[in-house]
Design a protein around this motif. Structure first.
Motif, PDB file in Angstrom:
ATOM      1  N   VAL A  40       0.842  -1.189   0.000  1.00  0.00           N
ATOM      2  CA  VAL A  40       0.000   0.000   0.000  1.00  0.00           C
ATOM      3  C   VAL A  40       0.882   1.244   0.000  1.00  0.00           C
ATOM      4  N   LYS A  41       1.028   1.823  -1.189  1.00  0.00           N
ATOM      5  CA  LYS A  41       1.698   3.113  -1.336  1.00  0.00           C
ATOM      6  C   LYS A  41       1.146   3.771  -2.590  1.00  0.00           C
ATOM      7  N   GLU A  42       1.262   5.078  -2.655  1.00  0.00           N
ATOM      8  CA  GLU A  42       0.666   5.827  -3.761  1.00  0.00           C
ATOM      9  C   GLU A  42       1.078   5.263  -5.108  1.00  0.00           C
ATOM     10  N   GLY A  43       0.074   5.059  -5.966  1.00  0.00           N
ATOM     11  CA  GLY A  43       0.307   4.570  -7.315  1.00  0.00           C
ATOM     12  C   GLY A  43       0.261   3.064  -7.459  1.00  0.00           C
ATOM     13  N   ASN A  44       0.359   2.340  -6.356  1.00  0.00           N
ATOM     14  CA  ASN A  44       0.362   0.871  -6.410  1.00  0.00           C
ATOM     15  C   ASN A  44      -1.037   0.299  -6.552  1.00  0.00           C
ATOM     16  N   GLN A  45      -1.087  -0.898  -7.148  1.00  0.00           N
ATOM     17  CA  GLN A  45      -2.317  -1.677  -7.232  1.00  0.00           C
ATOM     18  C   GLN A  45      -2.413  -2.562  -5.989  1.00  0.00           C
ATOM     19  N   ILE A  46      -3.603  -2.633  -5.410  1.00  0.00           N
ATOM     20  CA  ILE A  46      -3.861  -3.498  -4.264  1.00  0.00           C
ATOM     21  C   ILE A  46      -5.166  -4.249  -4.530  1.00  0.00           C
ATOM     22  N   LYS A  47      -5.386  -5.298  -3.758  1.00  0.00           N
ATOM     23  CA  LYS A  47      -6.651  -6.030  -3.819  1.00  0.00           C
ATOM     24  C   LYS A  47      -7.385  -5.784  -2.510  1.00  0.00           C
ATOM     25  N   VAL A  48      -8.665  -5.457  -2.629  1.00  0.00           N
ATOM     26  CA  VAL A  48      -9.495  -5.164  -1.465  1.00  0.00           C
ATOM     27  C   VAL A  48     -10.734  -6.042  -1.528  1.00  0.00           C
ATOM     28  N   LYS A  49     -11.050  -6.690  -0.404  1.00  0.00           N
ATOM     29  CA  LYS A  49     -12.291  -7.461  -0.321  1.00  0.00           C
ATOM     30  C   LYS A  49     -13.165  -6.836   0.753  1.00  0.00           C
ATOM     31  N   PHE A  67      -1.539   8.006   0.302  1.00  0.00           N
ATOM     32  CA  PHE A  67      -1.094   7.289   1.494  1.00  0.00           C
ATOM     33  C   PHE A  67      -0.205   8.255   2.270  1.00  0.00           C
ATOM     34  N   GLN A  68      -0.847   9.077   3.103  1.00  0.00           N
ATOM     35  CA  GLN A  68      -0.145  10.095   3.890  1.00  0.00           C
ATOM     36  C   GLN A  68      -0.177   9.667   5.354  1.00  0.00           C
ATOM     37  N   LYS A  69       0.959   9.279   5.853  1.00  0.00           N
ATOM     38  CA  LYS A  69       1.064   8.723   7.208  1.00  0.00           C
ATOM     39  C   LYS A  69       0.345   9.587   8.241  1.00  0.00           C
ATOM     40  N   ASN A  70      -0.446   8.920   9.070  1.00  0.00           N
ATOM     41  CA  ASN A  70      -1.215   9.534  10.157  1.00  0.00           C
ATOM     42  C   ASN A  70      -2.254  10.538   9.669  1.00  0.00           C
ATOM     43  N   ARG A  71      -2.580  10.523   8.372  1.00  0.00           N
ATOM     44  CA  ARG A  71      -3.485  11.529   7.816  1.00  0.00           C
ATOM     45  C   ARG A  71      -4.543  10.958   6.859  1.00  0.00           C
ATOM     46  N   GLU A  72      -4.104  10.277   5.779  1.00  0.00           N
ATOM     47  CA  GLU A  72      -5.082   9.874   4.764  1.00  0.00           C
ATOM     48  C   GLU A  72      -4.660   8.605   4.031  1.00  0.00           C
ATOM     49  N   ASP A  86     -17.227   2.132 -10.051  1.00  0.00           N
ATOM     50  CA  ASP A  86     -16.002   2.682  -9.466  1.00  0.00           C
ATOM     51  C   ASP A  86     -16.324   3.247  -8.086  1.00  0.00           C
ATOM     52  N   GLY A  87     -15.457   2.965  -7.132  1.00  0.00           N
ATOM     53  CA  GLY A  87     -15.631   3.508  -5.789  1.00  0.00           C
ATOM     54  C   GLY A  87     -14.339   4.125  -5.300  1.00  0.00           C
ATOM     55  N   GLU A  88     -14.397   5.406  -4.952  1.00  0.00           N
ATOM     56  CA  GLU A  88     -13.233   6.103  -4.395  1.00  0.00           C
ATOM     57  C   GLU A  88     -13.395   6.135  -2.881  1.00  0.00           C
ATOM     58  N   HIS A  89     -12.594   5.310  -2.203  1.00  0.00           N
ATOM     59  CA  HIS A  89     -12.711   5.061  -0.762  1.00  0.00           C
ATOM     60  C   HIS A  89     -11.672   5.907  -0.034  1.00  0.00           C
ATOM     61  N   GLN A  90     -12.089   6.572   1.057  1.00  0.00           N
ATOM     62  CA  GLN A  90     -11.175   7.449   1.789  1.00  0.00           C
ATOM     63  C   GLN A  90     -11.317   7.281   3.295  1.00  0.00           C
ATOM     64  N   PHE A  91     -10.157   7.224   3.946  1.00  0.00           N
ATOM     65  CA  PHE A  91     -10.064   7.352   5.396  1.00  0.00           C
ATOM     66  C   PHE A  91      -9.260   8.619   5.647  1.00  0.00           C
TER      67      PHE A  91
END
Length: 141
Positions: A40-49, A67-72, A86-91
Motif C-alpha cells: 500500500v503506497k501511492e500509485g500501487n495496485q492493491i486487492k481489497v475485499k 497514502f499520507q502517514k497519520n493523515r489519509e 467505481d468507488g473512491e474510498h477514503q479514510f
C-alpha cells in the motif's frame, strides 16, 4: 452517490493510523473490509475485499491514490474496468489537538452499475468498522 461517516476517537492519529494500516490484522477485527493485499503506497495496485453484513463479499482491484502517514488513505476500486462500478474510498484522520482524532470514512460511487449498490447496508458496514477501530484505538492494548 456518496457515503459519508464520521466518528470521534479518544486516541492519537498515530495510534489510529497504526491500527488502520495493519492490514494483516484486518481478518481479526474488521467487520467490513476482510482484507487488503499488496504494497500500500501511492500509485500501487492493491486487492481489497469488502463484505457487508449478510452479503456476499466483493473483491476489487484498486489503485492507491493517497497514502499520507497519520493523515489519509485513499484508493479507487473498480469492478471489471472503469465506468462499470467505481468507488473512491477514503479514510481521513483529523488531529483535534486534544488527544482525540476524528475519523472521516467516505466513499464516492460512479459507473453504470452504481444503482445496484445497497447504500444503507454499505453505510452500516462503514459504521461498524469505525466502531471497532474506535474500540481498538481507545483500548490500552
Amino acid at each position: 452517490m456518496e457515503i459519508k461517516t464520521e466518528i470521534l476517537i479518544h486516541s492519537t492519529p498515530e495510534k489510529v493510523w497504526s491500527i488502520l494500516t495493519d492490514f494483516d490484522k484486518y481478518p481479526e477485527w474488521n467487520p467490513f473490509i476482510k482484507y487488503i493485499q499488496g504494497e500500500v503506497k501511492e500509485g500501487n495496485q492493491i486487492k481489497v475485499k469488502i463484505e457487508p453484513e449478510d452479503e456476499k463479499g466483493m473483491k476489487f482491484q484498486s489503485k492507491v491514490l493517497s497514502f499520507q502517514k497519520n493523515r489519509e488513505l485513499k484508493w479507487i476500486g473498480r469492478l471489471l474496468f472503469p465506468g462499470i462500478f467505481d468507488g473512491e474510498h477514503q479514510f481521513l484522520l483529523i488531529d483535534n489537538g486534544n488527544n482525540t482524532t476524528t475519523l472521516k470514512h467516505n466513499e464516492k460511487f460512479k459507473g453504470i452499475l452504481k444503482g445496484l449498490l445497497n447504500l444503507e447496508k454499505t453505510k452500516k458496514g462503514f459504521e461498524s468498522m469505525n466502531i471497532k477501530l474506535k474500540e481498538l484505538a481507545e483500548s490500552n492494548g
